[in-house]
Each structure stands twice: as C-alpha cells, then as structure tokens.
Design a protein around this motif. Structure first.
Motif, PDB file in Angstrom:
ATOM      1  N   SER A 304       3.980   8.928  -6.495  1.00  0.00           N
ATOM      2  CA  SER A 304       4.549   9.139  -5.157  1.00  0.00           C
ATOM      3  C   SER A 304       3.578   8.707  -4.066  1.00  0.00           C
ATOM      4  N   ASN A 305       2.304   9.056  -4.205  1.00  0.00           N
ATOM      5  CA  ASN A 305       1.332   8.696  -3.176  1.00  0.00           C
ATOM      6  C   ASN A 305       1.062   7.193  -3.101  1.00  0.00           C
ATOM      7  N   LEU A 306       1.022   6.549  -4.257  1.00  0.00           N
ATOM      8  CA  LEU A 306       0.828   5.093  -4.261  1.00  0.00           C
ATOM      9  C   LEU A 306       1.991   4.392  -3.566  1.00  0.00           C
ATOM     10  N   CYS A 307       3.206   4.852  -3.835  1.00  0.00           N
ATOM     11  CA  CYS A 307       4.390   4.241  -3.219  1.00  0.00           C
ATOM     12  C   CYS A 307       4.417   4.467  -1.708  1.00  0.00           C
ATOM     13  N   VAL A 308       4.091   5.678  -1.277  1.00  0.00           N
ATOM     14  CA  VAL A 308       4.044   5.980   0.161  1.00  0.00           C
ATOM     15  C   VAL A 308       3.059   5.050   0.870  1.00  0.00           C
ATOM     16  N   MET A 309       1.937   4.797   0.228  1.00  0.00           N
ATOM     17  CA  MET A 309       0.906   3.943   0.840  1.00  0.00           C
ATOM     18  C   MET A 309       1.441   2.541   1.154  1.00  0.00           C
ATOM     19  N   ILE A 310       2.200   1.971   0.215  1.00  0.00           N
ATOM     20  CA  ILE A 310       2.728   0.623   0.466  1.00  0.00           C
ATOM     21  C   ILE A 310       3.929   0.665   1.404  1.00  0.00           C
ATOM     22  N   ILE A 311       4.857   1.592   1.169  1.00  0.00           N
ATOM     23  CA  ILE A 311       6.067   1.668   2.004  1.00  0.00           C
ATOM     24  C   ILE A 311       5.697   1.867   3.477  1.00  0.00           C
ATOM     25  N   ASN A 312       4.717   2.727   3.751  1.00  0.00           N
ATOM     26  CA  ASN A 312       4.337   3.033   5.136  1.00  0.00           C
ATOM     27  C   ASN A 312       3.107   2.261   5.611  1.00  0.00           C
ATOM     28  N   ARG A 313       2.637   1.348   4.798  1.00  0.00           N
ATOM     29  CA  ARG A 313       1.426   0.567   5.071  1.00  0.00           C
ATOM     30  C   ARG A 313       0.258   1.471   5.492  1.00  0.00           C
ATOM     31  N   ASP A 314       0.069   2.506   4.735  1.00  0.00           N
ATOM     32  CA  ASP A 314      -1.059   3.410   4.954  1.00  0.00           C
ATOM     33  C   ASP A 314      -1.928   3.316   3.699  1.00  0.00           C
ATOM     34  N   LEU A 315      -2.674   2.222   3.619  1.00  0.00           N
ATOM     35  CA  LEU A 315      -3.338   1.832   2.378  1.00  0.00           C
ATOM     36  C   LEU A 315      -4.675   2.539   2.181  1.00  0.00           C
ATOM     37  N   LEU A 316      -5.253   2.310   1.020  1.00  0.00           N
ATOM     38  CA  LEU A 316      -6.605   2.818   0.768  1.00  0.00           C
ATOM     39  C   LEU A 316      -7.601   2.067   1.651  1.00  0.00           C
ATOM     40  N   LYS A 317      -8.722   2.693   1.898  1.00  0.00           N
ATOM     41  CA  LYS A 317      -9.804   2.013   2.609  1.00  0.00           C
ATOM     42  C   LYS A 317     -10.479   1.081   1.608  1.00  0.00           C
ATOM     43  N   ILE A 318     -10.877  -0.096   2.058  1.00  0.00           N
ATOM     44  CA  ILE A 318     -11.561  -1.041   1.174  1.00  0.00           C
ATOM     45  C   ILE A 318     -12.845  -1.521   1.844  1.00  0.00           C
ATOM     46  N   LYS A 319     -13.921  -1.492   1.104  1.00  0.00           N
ATOM     47  CA  LYS A 319     -15.212  -1.978   1.589  1.00  0.00           C
ATOM     48  C   LYS A 319     -15.623  -3.192   0.768  1.00  0.00           C
ATOM     49  N   LEU A 320     -16.014  -4.262   1.455  1.00  0.00           N
ATOM     50  CA  LEU A 320     -16.505  -5.464   0.795  1.00  0.00           C
ATOM     51  C   LEU A 320     -18.018  -5.530   0.890  1.00  0.00           C
ATOM     52  N   LYS A 321     -18.668  -5.891  -0.218  1.00  0.00           N
ATOM     53  CA  LYS A 321     -20.126  -6.015  -0.229  1.00  0.00           C
ATOM     54  C   LYS A 321     -20.531  -7.272  -0.993  1.00  0.00           C
TER      55      LYS A 321
END
Length: 409
Positions: A304-321
C-alpha cells in the motif's frame, strides 16, 4: 479478416509526415501486437520528472522506420546496393525492434518476468508474426538477430549509431523539453556510407557525431538517469515484486487477468512459450496503473505504501554519491523504519536500499563509430576528432545511490 490499407501516412510532431511504404508493413502496424505499443510508455515513469514525457513506444517505432527509409535512400544514392527484399527487411526489423517491451518499458524485465530481456521477447513476437504472415519476416529476423551476412544492415538496427538511438534522443529531447539532447538525426544519416561492409560516417559529419555523443551523455544524466526517475522505477519494480510475493503466499490481490497470471507464475526464458506470449501481449501500462490505484488501499503495509508513493508522487528520498554507500547509513535508516512501524527487516528493505547507475556515452570497446577520412583511411571517432572530451565520454562513469523515506509514511 480483410484489412483496409487506405491509411498510408502518419503525422509525426518530430518529422512531419511519415509514409507507410507497403501493405505488409501497414498490416504489421495494424496488428494487435504492434497496436499495444500505443499503451506502452517510451520513457517509463519519467513523466513524474518531465510532465511532457507521455509519448509511447508506438511513436518511437514509427520514427525509427522513417529514419531507416532515409538511411536506405542515402546509401542507395551513394552506390550501396540494397535490394527490395533487404529494404523491406530493414524496415520491418527496425519497426518491430521494441515490440517486446512490457508495461513502463523496463520495469517488467526485473520484477515479474525473470531472466528474459525485451529484445528476446521482441524476437518471440517477430517469430510469431512470421508464422502468421507466411514467412515474410524471415529476412527481417535475420537482420534483427545480427546474423545477416551484410554487416552494415545489422549495424543500422543495433550499433553505436543506429536508427533506434537516432530517433529516441531527438524524440525524448522534444517531449521532455531538454534541449541539450536535440540532435540532427537527418544530418547524421546524410553523412552515412558503407566501406568494407561496415557503416561509416564521412569526415564532414564528424561534428554531427560529436554533438550526438555529447547529447547522449546529457540525456542520460539529465533524463534517463535522473535521480527522481531512478527512484520511481525502483519503486515500481518493488511494487511488482511485493505483489508477486503476496500472491504466491495466497493473498488475494485485485488486478487484470494478464497481470494476475504473471504475478502467480514463475516465468523465465525457458518457460516463456507461445501461450505466455499471448498473455504478455495483453499487458500494458494501464494494467499496472489500475492495479496500483487499487493496491494503495490494501492492508499490506509494504504494497500500500509503495503504491501511494507513485500514485501521489511522494517518492523516497534519493542521495547520489561518487563513492559506494556505507552500510552503516543504510542500517541506520532501516532501524528507524523497523522501530517506527514495527516491521521486519525484509519489509524495511523495500524502502531502504542502495544501487548504482553508470553512464557511458560511447562504448568504444564494444563497437566503434568509424569515420571515413577524405584520404580514404578509416579512423575511430575518438582518434579522428579534435574534441578532447570524446575520449572522456568513452569511459564509464558510475554513481552510487541510496533511497530511504523522507519522513513518516
């Protein structure tokens, strides 16, 4: 069923009018396998970054065919013999080169179908169509597989400077609005020639090739490997992985029949048969979007949480290094998540993970872009060019990323 072959032209926003050369190609375009590409996004979830990027694999395939028509004409004018059968084979091979893409283009390859690439599925579709069209695709399949004895024809389909790249860079640049990716495809094609059965670029086209390689580098960092696009695709892959896990544990999930079939089956290269292909042909982006809209309300915390993230574009934070992520950083985020929501390490791993992305604009160890000098000599573009950074573009650049929740979910 009788086929209506009256429609011979498509209006494309990139090239203008695209002509369909004959009834066989028209019938292939009309086929349900190819029409499915209207419902497959060319750039996956990149529209979450670039709102205009809603173009499809259908657009791209027609654009590739159009550029192939131009390439064939250019080479014929320069004295390269290409028969009508070879002409047709080239057009069919490039038209169908992406027909095996699943929903959102790449996500399926790494989640609910195992160890089989979209190229392999494309080949399966082409072989099935060859049966249906009484062997008319035999030569196209030989070119697509790289087995046809005239090497330059295979290079027009798949190489460092093929019609696929010539279209997608220009097309994706147009729909995303990223001007740095805009290349002059038609200028590049005009500069093509064939020497010793290999594709070459005439010396006066050097600057166009330089622009092409630099544009490719920009498009990968700014678009294809944009960090928001990367995390969105990772989330989609994890949604499908979690859904498959739940279904195989006996949990009921609502979805379309084709999607449920793949969630409930272990399909790999060996077991991917004609029956599976027919079911795969019914899958497109809409199956996945409809499922996510429903699954966002499922009782499973992860799904449910993974789907909400994409449907509402409230994604995980991503850090590039530039260096690999320390495991201690991942463990810290994972522990917070486990403590806050009382979930297992396995469940937390769906939200806290790491990976790497690599960008190499010119893979000169794999294949060369050869330049035909006025003297008649042939040189690799890196040696023929006075652009110093082309050498740098041939070296792979790897970046490392870490994803984790921004705050409480």
């Amino acid at each position: 069923m009788p086929t209506n072959n009256k429609l011979k032209i498509f209006n494309d926003p990139i090239y203008g009018f695209i002509t369909i050369p004959n009834s066989l190609i028209f019938d292939l375009i009309q086929h349900k396998y190819f029409q499915r590409l209207r419902r497959i996004s060319q750039m996956g979830l990149s529209y979450l970054v670039y709102p205009g990027a809603h173009h499809t694999r259908f657009h791209h395939a027609l654009g590739c065919m159009h550029l192939m028509q131009k390439a064939i004409n250019v080479l014929r004018i320069k004295g390269v013999e290409i028969s009508e059968d070879e002409d047709n084979g080239l057009l069919i091979a490039i038209l169908l080169h992406d027909i095996g893409h699943g929903p959102f283009s790449h996500a399926m390859e790494h989640s609910i179908v195992n160890d089989i690439s979209h190229e392999e599925i494309s080949l399966r579709f082409m072989e099935e169509l060859n049966e249906e069209f009484n062997g008319s695709l035999t030569l196209a399949i030989s070119i697509f597989k790289g087995e046809y004895p005239r090497k330059f024809m295979c290079e027009l389909i798949s190489s460092q400077l093929d019609m696929d790249r010539a279209d997608y860079l220009k097309r994706d640049s147009f729909y995303t609005g990223v001007a740095e990716g805009n290349i002059n495809s038609e200028r590049l094609i005009t500069m093509l020639n064939v020497v010793n059965d290999e594709l070459v670029v005439e010396e006066k086209g050097i600057y166009s090739v330089e622009k092409f390689l630099v544009a490719r580098r920009f498009m990968y960092w700014q678009v294809y490997l944009h960090k928001t696009g990367v995390v969105a695709e990772q989330l989609l892959m994890r949604i499908l992985k979690r859904a498959k896990e739940l279904v195989q544990l006996g949990t009921t999930l609502r979805s379309s029949e084709p999607l449920y079939y793949f969630l409930n089956s272990e399909i790999n290269a060996e077991s991917f048969n004609t029956g599976n292909l027919e079911i795969f042909a019914k899958l497109d982006d809409y199956d996945i979007v409809a499922a996510m809209k429903d699954w966002q309300y499922h009782e499973d915390f992860v799904l449910s949480n993974l789907c909400v993230m994409i449907i509402n574009r409230d994604l995980l934070k991503i850090k590039l290094k530039n260096k690999p992520i320390k495991s201690s950083e991942l463990i810290a985020h994972s522990n917070v998540l486990m403590d806050t929501y009382n979930i297992s390490k396995t469940e937390a791993d769906y939200f806290v993970f790491q990976g790497e992305i690599t960008n190499q604009a010119y893979q000169n160890k794999k294949q060369h872009i050869n330049v035909l000098l006025k003297s008649g000599k042939i040189k690799d573009i890196v040696k023929a060019s006075d652009q110093l950074n082309l050498k740098a573009l041939s070296k792979p650049v790897t970046k490392y990323y870490m994803c984790y929740p921004k705050n409480k979910m």
